[in-house]
Design an enzyme around this catalytic site. Structure first.
Site, PDB file in Angstrom:
ATOM      1  N   GLY A  52      -6.671   3.795   4.650  1.00 59.20           N
ATOM      2  CA  GLY A  52      -5.926   2.506   4.716  1.00 59.20           C
ATOM      3  C   GLY A  52      -6.083   2.007   5.990  1.00 59.20           C
ATOM      4  N   SER A  53      -5.957   0.582   6.113  1.00 61.65           N
ATOM      5  CA  SER A  53      -6.105  -0.014   7.404  1.00 61.65           C
ATOM      6  C   SER A  53      -5.081   0.519   8.493  1.00 61.65           C
ATOM      7  CB  SER A  53      -5.860  -1.518   7.495  1.00 61.65           C
ATOM      8  OG  SER A  53      -4.708  -1.978   6.731  1.00 61.65           O
ATOM      9  N   GLU A  55      -4.225   3.127   9.041  1.00 64.92           N
ATOM     10  CA  GLU A  55      -4.413   4.642   9.477  1.00 64.92           C
ATOM     11  C   GLU A  55      -5.821   4.891  10.209  1.00 64.92           C
ATOM     12  OE1 GLU A  55      -1.617   3.847   6.842  1.00 64.92           O
ATOM     13  OE2 GLU A  55      -3.721   3.997   5.755  1.00 64.92           O
ATOM     14  N   GLU A  74      -3.236   8.376  -4.208  1.00 58.44           N
ATOM     15  CA  GLU A  74      -2.542   9.079  -3.289  1.00 58.44           C
ATOM     16  C   GLU A  74      -1.892  10.291  -3.977  1.00 58.44           C
ATOM     17  OE1 GLU A  74      -2.935   5.141  -1.432  1.00 58.44           O
ATOM     18  OE2 GLU A  74      -2.709   5.879  -3.314  1.00 58.44           O
ATOM     19  N   HIS A  97      -1.447   5.870   2.985  1.00 59.47           N
ATOM     20  CA  HIS A  97      -1.157   4.490   3.590  1.00 59.47           C
ATOM     21  C   HIS A  97       0.106   4.239   3.339  1.00 59.47           C
ATOM     22  CE1 HIS A  97      -2.597   0.704   4.664  1.00 59.47           C
ATOM     23  NE2 HIS A  97      -2.571   0.039   3.584  1.00 59.47           N
ATOM     24  N   HIS A 304      17.082  23.571 -18.671  1.00 56.40           N
ATOM     25  CA  HIS A 304      16.610  22.380 -18.991  1.00 56.40           C
ATOM     26  C   HIS A 304      17.360  21.582 -20.032  1.00 56.40           C
ATOM     27  CE1 HIS A 304      12.633  20.147 -20.454  1.00 56.40           C
ATOM     28  NE2 HIS A 304      13.394  19.424 -19.677  1.00 56.40           N
ATOM     29  N   GLY A 427       7.871  20.047 -13.024  1.00 61.07           N
ATOM     30  CA  GLY A 427       7.721  19.476 -14.388  1.00 61.07           C
ATOM     31  C   GLY A 427       7.012  18.122 -14.339  1.00 61.07           C
TER      32      GLY A 427
END
Length: 553
Positions: A52-53, A55, A74, A97, A304, A427
């Site tokens: 990304g710009s 970074e 990502e 980003h 669960h 999960g």
């Protein structure tokens, strides 16, 4: 794939970095210099990223001894880093980003948090000078976005603080219980002057309290029918061999804790008793008859669905050894020791051997799965996984994300040794395919099998592209039942009748061979049982990535 021994990844952070020509005493370092130097010293030289710009300045003059691992989304980036970190036992460095990029990654950040995976997640931020004007691509309250699923989150107050923030983030990520951390870095920080991070050594494990381990040891010595329940922290601590020795000493049946993401006990061992479901009443039923239940490296217990009644069978005493004080705090009863699992088990092994007990009866093995009786019928998942078990290397690594097939896999695809199995503790879907890429990167020369459901694969199928670009030895096995089977199978718990439709759970028309071919990966679709073994052998013997789509009932 077991985690390293507790002392192995203490951060030895001293010395000048290899190949470094800059003299820190006479020349100015930048933030970039100091961060790269620190990352090199602690072994974080693979950077998992999607560019990304905000970074870009981090990667100018990219060092020759570092590796940039590109993911096309990502979530894929974080999944690859998670698999790599679990396979190496060391924290992985992630670059995302700002704002939307972190948002895209949040599902697998959540999974990394549940997996207890050490990740140093960095994200770009707009330049400090324009942050008051709410600029395009800026992250509003950047440190809040990944919470609560990171152990620590910071945007340093000054550019000069960034290297120390990265060093602190690494230490927190590696400290048990391990997990992801987050550092937001404004784009204009990288070229600011900064001092190198001073050398230091930091241990990342703690020994359980001796008096509590003595009480647990006394309980185990006095009981008559012990049961062990193992979780992922056993494998993370490289304690599986010690747990096997302790189980053999006490003649204890060994169960796997509910929702465990790693193999921590050989499933072919005579004392292996099977897998506990995430249901309170069923756990109590399966553990009935044991008078001492010792849980290693797992919650006691993960549920669960809503349940009622006791957490352990009447007359049984519960004890636990866990590396996470937060989990220990909600353990419902019993003796609870907090600390590194391997160190605790070694303390128990140092005690005099107890009186010898009778060996428990081995568990019954499932009946052999048969191919379809009639031509044109779909093969069962059991037959498919039994065939995979017969043709693969039993010591090879399996990364799984096929939730509806997991009970069948546990019966027909046993893991012969610890450290050879990985799935998500959370999960959340979209983890398995990129995690397989990360594991293959960490274990060069070893073939990885990625066992993925058709629905799961569509969350992060871009991982195939990364595997192709790096020519990784991964066999992607897609179980295609044309539905979200886990939801359909689970629907009766929530009042659905046997014939009631479950909206949004049918998945017709997916062609995984074509999808893989579009990313450069060879694949084959198998719908006839007689062709399956040959197709799997060919894919397992390929030099690079290969895909087998299996049409199952």
């Amino acid at each position: 794939m077991a985690g390293s021994a507790p002392q192995q990844h203490s951060a030895q952070q001293g010395g000048q970095c290899p190949g470094e020509t800059r003299n820190a005493a006479t020349a100015a370092w930048t933030v970039r210099d100091a961060v790269i130097d620190f990352a090199r010293r602690v072994g974080m030289t693979s950077i998992f990223a999607n560019p990304g710009s905000t970074e870009l300045p981090m990667f100018r003059d990219f060092p020759a001894d570092f590796r940039y691992v590109l993911g096309l989304q990502e979530a894929v980036v974080v999944g690859m880093a998670d698999g790599y970190a679990q396979a190496t036992g060391n924290a992985a460095l992630v670059n995302l980003h700002s704002a939307a990029g972190v948002g895209n990654a949040m599902g697998n950040i959540f999974t990394a948090f549940r997996n207890r995976t050490p990740l140093v997640v960095t994200a770009g931020q707009q330049a400090r000078s324009i942050l008051p004007f709410d600029p395009f691509l800026a992250a509003t309250q950047a440190t809040e976005l990944p919470k609560p699923y990171v152990k620590w989150s910071i945007e340093p107050a000054r550019a000069q603080d960034v290297p120390l923030a990265i060093a602190r983030a690494y230490a927190i990520a590696m400290q048990e219980p391990r997990g992801p951390v987050f550092v937001s870095i404004p784009v204009d920080d990288w070229d600011q002057p900064a001092a190198p991070v001073p050398p230091r050594a930091l241990a990342h494990t703690t020994r359980p309290e001796p008096a509590m381990m003595a009480r647990i040891g006394a309980l185990l010595d006095a009981c008559k029918r012990p049961a062990f329940v193992v979780g992922g922290a056993v494998d993370r601590a490289d304690a599986a061999e010690d747990v096997v020795q302790l189980a053999e000493r006490h003649r204890a049946r060994v169960f796997v804790a509910p929702m465990t993401g790693r193999c921590s006990f050989p499933e072919t061992h005579r004392l292996f008793a099977g897998f506990l479901p995430a249901m309170r009443e069923r756990i109590v039923e399966l553990l009935d008859g044991h008078d001492a239940i010792f849980v290693f490296g797992a919650p006691a217990f993960t549920y669960h669905v809503e349940g009622h009644g006791p957490h352990v069978p009447p007359g049984a005493e519960l004890c636990q050894l866990i590396d996470d004080p937060g989990v220990a705090a909600w353990t419902p009863e019993g003796l609870i020791a907090v600390g590194n699992v391997r160190l605790g088990v070694q303390d128990l092994l140092a005690r005099p051997a107890p009186c010898e007990r009778e060996l428990p009866a081995p568990r019954a093995l499932p009946p052999r799965a048969l191919p379809p009786a009639a031509a044109g019928e779909r093969m069962s998942v059991a037959f498919a996984l039994q065939t995979l078990a017969e043709v693969r290397d039993p010591h090879g690594i399996v990364v799984e994300e096929a939730p509806s097939a997991r009970p069948v896999m546990q019966a027909y695809l046993p893991m012969a040794r610890a450290g050879t199995f990985l799935t998500m503790d959370s999960g959340g879907l979209g983890y398995g395919m990129p995690a397989a890429v990360g594991v293959a990167l960490a274990r060069p020369g070893e073939r990885v099998t990625a066992l993925i459901g058709d629905g799961s694969s569509m969350y992060s199928i871009q991982a195939i592209w990364s595997a192709v670009q790096m020519k990784l030895p991964i066999t992607f096995v897609i179980l295609n039942n044309t539905r979200y089977a886990a939801l359909q199978d689970f629907a009766p718990v929530f009042g659905f009748g046997k014939e009631d439709p479950v909206q949004g759970t049918d998945l017709p028309g997916l062609d995984f061979v074509t999808l893989a071919a579009g990313m450069g990966c060879a694949g084959v679709r198998v719908s006839e049982a007689a062709q399956l073994a040959g197709a799997l052998r060919a894919a397992l013997g390929a030099s690079g990535p290969a895909l087998v789509e299996i049409v199952v009932a």
